[in-house]
Design an enzyme around this catalytic site. Structure first.
Site, PDB file in Angstrom:
ATOM      1  N   ARG A 106      19.597   8.953  -2.235  1.00 47.17           N
ATOM      2  CA  ARG A 106      20.193   7.887  -3.053  1.00 47.17           C
ATOM      3  C   ARG A 106      19.489   7.798  -4.397  1.00 47.17           C
ATOM      4  NH1 ARG A 106      19.248   2.566  -0.727  1.00 47.17           N
ATOM      5  NH2 ARG A 106      19.750   2.122  -2.869  1.00 47.17           N
ATOM      6  N   LYS A 134      17.290   6.633 -12.391  1.00 44.17           N
ATOM      7  CA  LYS A 134      18.381   6.022 -11.608  1.00 44.17           C
ATOM      8  C   LYS A 134      18.616   4.582 -12.053  1.00 44.17           C
ATOM      9  CE  LYS A 134      17.354   4.167  -7.408  1.00 44.17           C
ATOM     10  NZ  LYS A 134      17.738   2.772  -7.125  1.00 44.17           N
ATOM     11  N   ASN A 135      17.535   3.818 -12.150  1.00 47.18           N
ATOM     12  CA  ASN A 135      17.699   2.383 -12.408  1.00 47.18           C
ATOM     13  C   ASN A 135      18.050   2.063 -13.856  1.00 47.18           C
ATOM     14  OD1 ASN A 135      17.305   1.902  -9.742  1.00 47.18           O
ATOM     15  ND2 ASN A 135      15.149   1.306  -9.926  1.00 47.18           N
ATOM     16  N   ARG A 138      16.705 -10.416  -1.004  1.00 50.41           N
ATOM     17  CA  ARG A 138      17.425 -10.016  -2.206  1.00 50.41           C
ATOM     18  C   ARG A 138      18.676 -10.848  -2.502  1.00 50.41           C
ATOM     19  NH1 ARG A 138      17.393  -3.586  -2.667  1.00 50.41           N
ATOM     20  NH2 ARG A 138      16.942  -4.068  -4.823  1.00 50.41           N
ATOM     21  N   PRO A 139      18.504 -12.151  -2.698  1.00 49.88           N
ATOM     22  CA  PRO A 139      19.657 -12.991  -3.040  1.00 49.88           C
ATOM     23  C   PRO A 139      20.129 -12.697  -4.467  1.00 49.88           C
ATOM     24  CG  PRO A 139      17.640 -14.273  -3.211  1.00 49.88           C
ATOM     25  CD  PRO A 139      17.243 -12.912  -2.707  1.00 49.88           C
ATOM     26  N   ILE A 140      21.299 -13.262  -4.855  1.00 45.99           N
ATOM     27  CA  ILE A 140      21.760 -13.069  -6.239  1.00 45.99           C
ATOM     28  C   ILE A 140      21.944 -14.422  -6.938  1.00 45.99           C
ATOM     29  CG2 ILE A 140      22.806 -10.792  -5.910  1.00 45.99           C
ATOM     30  CD1 ILE A 140      25.551 -12.254  -5.829  1.00 45.99           C
ATOM     31  N   ASP A 141      21.181 -15.418  -6.465  1.00 43.27           N
ATOM     32  CA  ASP A 141      21.309 -16.758  -7.054  1.00 43.27           C
ATOM     33  C   ASP A 141      21.024 -16.776  -8.556  1.00 43.27           C
ATOM     34  OD1 ASP A 141      18.717 -16.068  -6.060  1.00 43.27           O
ATOM     35  OD2 ASP A 141      18.035 -18.105  -6.495  1.00 43.27           O
ATOM     36  N   CYS A 143      18.584  -1.212  -0.187  1.00 44.78           N
ATOM     37  CA  CYS A 143      17.457  -1.104   0.734  1.00 44.78           C
ATOM     38  C   CYS A 143      17.126  -2.486   1.314  1.00 44.78           C
ATOM     39  CB  CYS A 143      16.233  -0.569   0.003  1.00 44.78           C
ATOM     40  SG  CYS A 143      16.332   1.176  -0.396  1.00 44.78           S
ATOM     41  N   ARG A 192      22.747  -2.120  -4.021  1.00 44.32           N
ATOM     42  CA  ARG A 192      22.397  -3.354  -4.706  1.00 44.32           C
ATOM     43  C   ARG A 192      22.988  -3.415  -6.131  1.00 44.32           C
ATOM     44  NH1 ARG A 192      20.402  -8.478  -4.136  1.00 44.32           N
ATOM     45  NH2 ARG A 192      19.368  -9.069  -6.030  1.00 44.32           N
ATOM     46  N   ASP A 231       8.137  -0.214  -6.797  1.00 46.12           N
ATOM     47  CA  ASP A 231       8.756   1.040  -6.366  1.00 46.12           C
ATOM     48  C   ASP A 231       7.738   2.166  -6.171  1.00 46.12           C
ATOM     49  OD1 ASP A 231      11.112  -0.322  -6.532  1.00 46.12           O
ATOM     50  OD2 ASP A 231      11.829   0.671  -8.348  1.00 46.12           O
TER      51      ASP A 231
HETATM   52  C1  EPZ Z   1      15.562  -3.606  -9.301  1.00 42.71           C
HETATM   53  O1  EPZ Z   1      16.093  -4.297  -8.188  1.00 42.71           O
HETATM   54  C2  EPZ Z   1      15.527  -2.148  -8.900  1.00 42.71           C
HETATM   55  N1  EPZ Z   1      16.879  -1.714  -8.585  1.00 42.71           N
HETATM   56  C3  EPZ Z   1      14.614  -1.973  -7.699  1.00 42.71           C
HETATM   57  O2  EPZ Z   1      14.526  -0.604  -7.417  1.00 42.71           O
HETATM   58  C4  EPZ Z   1      13.209  -2.489  -8.042  1.00 42.71           C
HETATM   59  O3  EPZ Z   1      12.408  -2.434  -6.894  1.00 42.71           O
HETATM   60  C5  EPZ Z   1      13.313  -3.937  -8.526  1.00 42.71           C
HETATM   61  O4  EPZ Z   1      14.253  -4.041  -9.632  1.00 42.71           O
HETATM   62  C6  EPZ Z   1      11.981  -4.511  -8.991  1.00 42.71           C
HETATM   63  O5  EPZ Z   1      11.458  -3.710 -10.007  1.00 42.71           O
HETATM   64  C7  EPZ Z   1      17.697  -1.365  -9.580  1.00 42.71           C
HETATM   65  O6  EPZ Z   1      17.360  -1.405 -10.749  1.00 42.71           O
HETATM   66  C8  EPZ Z   1      19.044  -0.900  -9.192  1.00 42.71           C
HETATM   67  P1  EPZ Z   1      14.860  -7.991  -8.917  1.00 42.71           P
HETATM   68  P2  EPZ Z   1      16.584  -5.807  -8.332  1.00 42.71           P
HETATM   69  O7  EPZ Z   1      16.106  -8.723  -9.143  1.00 42.71           O
HETATM   70  O8  EPZ Z   1      17.227  -5.956  -9.658  1.00 42.71           O
HETATM   71  C9  EPZ Z   1      14.200 -11.874  -6.225  1.00 42.71           C
HETATM   72  C10 EPZ Z   1      14.424   1.290  -6.031  1.00 42.71           C
HETATM   73  O9  EPZ Z   1      13.714   1.671  -5.083  1.00 42.71           O
HETATM   74  N2  EPZ Z   1      15.507 -12.324  -6.706  1.00 42.71           N
HETATM   75  O10 EPZ Z   1      13.918  -7.821 -10.042  1.00 42.71           O
HETATM   76  O11 EPZ Z   1      17.332  -6.122  -7.117  1.00 42.71           O
HETATM   77  C11 EPZ Z   1      14.339 -10.683  -5.268  1.00 42.71           C
HETATM   78  O12 EPZ Z   1      14.675 -11.102  -3.963  1.00 42.71           O
HETATM   79  C12 EPZ Z   1      14.907  -0.133  -6.104  1.00 42.71           C
HETATM   80  O13 EPZ Z   1      14.826   2.030  -6.936  1.00 42.71           O
HETATM   81  C13 EPZ Z   1      15.948 -13.583  -6.375  1.00 42.71           C
HETATM   82  O14 EPZ Z   1      15.273 -14.334  -5.685  1.00 42.71           O
HETATM   83  O15 EPZ Z   1      15.190  -6.548  -8.321  1.00 42.71           O
HETATM   84  C14 EPZ Z   1      12.993 -10.043  -5.373  1.00 42.71           C
HETATM   85  O16 EPZ Z   1      12.078 -10.692  -4.534  1.00 42.71           O
HETATM   86  C15 EPZ Z   1      14.673  -0.932  -4.916  1.00 42.71           C
HETATM   87  N3  EPZ Z   1      17.189 -13.989  -6.814  1.00 42.71           N
HETATM   88  C16 EPZ Z   1      12.592 -10.293  -6.833  1.00 42.71           C
HETATM   89  O17 EPZ Z   1      13.441 -11.349  -7.287  1.00 42.71           O
HETATM   90  C17 EPZ Z   1      17.971 -13.177  -7.580  1.00 42.71           C
HETATM   91  O18 EPZ Z   1      19.077 -13.607  -7.949  1.00 42.71           O
HETATM   92  C18 EPZ Z   1      12.790  -9.099  -7.745  1.00 42.71           C
HETATM   93  O19 EPZ Z   1      14.124  -8.636  -7.684  1.00 42.71           O
HETATM   94  C19 EPZ Z   1      17.507 -11.899  -7.928  1.00 42.71           C
HETATM   95  C20 EPZ Z   1      16.258 -11.488  -7.478  1.00 42.71           C
END
Ligand code: EPZ
Length: 422
Positions: free
Chosen positions: A394, A22-23, A120-123, A115, A91, A301
């Protein structure tokens, strides 16, 4: 509402074939925004998240053609999606931002959902786009980015998977070269780099902490087969280990699952890798100590599925969740089955080996829901797992059918609303 009836299960046996990840598929679908030529993705899994992203991309003006498990996507003049409700459902919807901005000089996206496992910010995504020369305007519910992109240096405070993907998806069409430092190294990142390179991008370093991208004027279409789903494979491994099963997971890539395989070996099960995939047999006995980390560390995950396995292991298992701040919601539901789990901030202590009894439980999120399905297989009697938001579908293509093909008694049923806890 999706409801699953799960009965105690003795021993899983047989083989399953893992679906595409999926990812990996979701960012690949967003890559189609980068070119007017058709892009075909093979072996696309049947998932709610894929359906939702098809709807979002259609709003962006992407044409979508399905041919069995193949998805072909192309767009002449893509635009920003307008439906906030759709974007708030997942997301990965934020991944339209980079390619739209790179191809059209403008992107407006509503803040993404998904989820509720953390803030989960996007900064980091936005700062990455700014480093490539975009101007960003944020309102409480959305972000608008505009400008012609030029290459730049990006340092990620955390190796975020989504931010690395979004920046890659923008930098491939930026003028000049871009360096992403402290980039995520997940297999899904490598897959995206491979696919983008097949589309004519010039990316090196995918899978390492430093990725370099030489921007190109345009990209072309391609046909691409995504990597198998390591999280689905890991979930089935937990289910098998839990029941002293003997299972072959066809297509699973051990190199994507090293941390998980180490933890499983520590429990006492026997793993065998060959060209067909991964074979697991034997009995899990020893408790586990796990710290979730970015790849190649133990994947967040798989924390919940491994916790389900730990419920049957005598002794104390310890889980430290370092990636998301709210990813133990399944523990409360496991307690309804009789599990003894203590949560202290980001640590969960599981006193395993206690008898579990079937009860009604609710799926709190995608992986937590799958873990509860597994926990139900461990419990005596019958567990009714309600999934009011359809989390499990999902991200897993018919998980009950996969488990049933190995001998589990898990089925999706229809119950009148009042019979299931909401
Ligand atoms: C991806 O989410 C996956 N989703 C998630 O899978 C997975 O848990 C995660 O990576 C970690 O491996 C997809 O690929 C669609 P991150 P993502 O950005 O990209 C913080 C599942 O169950 N962060 O690596 O959202 C964030 O809050 C899902 O399949 C910021 O602070 O994960 C988190 O604490 C759930 N600012 C950490 O980084 C940002 O701008 C990791 O998030 C972005 C992230």
């Amino acid at each position: 509402m999706a409801t699953y009836r799960i009965r105690h299960c003795e021993r899983l046996q047989g083989e399953v074939t893992v679906h595409s990840a999926k990812n990996a598929v979701l960012p690949l679908m967003c890559a189609s925004l980068l070119t007017r030529e058709p892009m075909t993705i093979e072996r696309v899994p049947v998932l709610k998240d894929v359906e939702t992203l098809v709807e979002i991309l259609s709003e962006c003006g992407v044409n979508v053609r399905r041919n069995g498990p193949e998805l072909t996507l192309w767009s002449d003049e893509p635009v920003s999606p307008h439906s906030e409700t759709l974007l708030s459902r997942m997301r990965a919807s934020v991944l339209v931002m980079g390619p739209l901005l790179a191809r059209t000089g403008y992107a407006r996206v509503a803040l993404p959902g998904g989820c509720a496992i953390g803030q989960r910010p996007i900064d980091l995504h936005i700062r990455g786009m700014q480093a490539l020369g975009a101007q960003a305007t944020t309102t409480p519910g959305s972000v608008t980015l505009q400008g012609e992109l030029t290459g730049g240096n990006v340092y990620l405070d955390f190796p975020s998977v989504g931010a690395t993907e979004n920046i890659l998806l923008a930098a491939v069409l930026a003028k000049g070269s871009t360096r992403i430092e402290n980039a995520a190294k997940e297999p899904e990142i490598v897959d995206l780099c491979t696919c983008l390179n097949e589309m004519g991008a010039r990316i090196t370093g995918g899978g390492t902490g430093t990725i370099t991208i030489e921007g190109q004027k345009e990209l072309h279409g391609c046909t691409y087969r995504p990597i198998p789903d390591r999280i689905e494979a890991g979930t089935i491994l937990c289910a098998s280990a839990m029941t002293e099963g003997s299972v072959l997971i066809r297509g699973a890539r051990p190199e994507h699952l090293r941390a998980m395989l180490h933890k499983l070996t520590e429990t006492g099960v026997v793993l065998h890798e060959d060209s067909a995939g991964l074979r697991l047999s034997g009995r899990a006995r020893e408790p586990v100590h796990v710290r979730t980390l970015a790849f190649p560390g133990f994947p967040t995950d798989l924390q919940a599925p491994l916790m389900a396995l730990s419920l049957g292991l005598k002794g104390t298992s310890v889980f430290l969740e370092t990636i998301f701040e709210n990813r133990f919601m399944h523990a409360r539901e496991m307690a309804r089955l009789g599990a003894n789990i203590r949560i202290e901030d980001r640590i969960a202590l599981v006193e395993g080996g206690r008898p579990l009894a079937g009860a009604p439980v609710t799926s709190p999120d995608l992986r937590g829901g799958a873990a509860l399905m597994l926990a139900g297989m461990l419990a005596e009697g019958e567990t009714l797992l309600s999934d009011p938001y359809g989390h499990i579908a999902r991200g897993y293509e018919n998980l009950p059918a996969m488990l049933r093909s190995l001998g589990a008694q898990v089925e999706e049923i229809t119950l009148p609303e009042e019979e299931v806890r909401g």
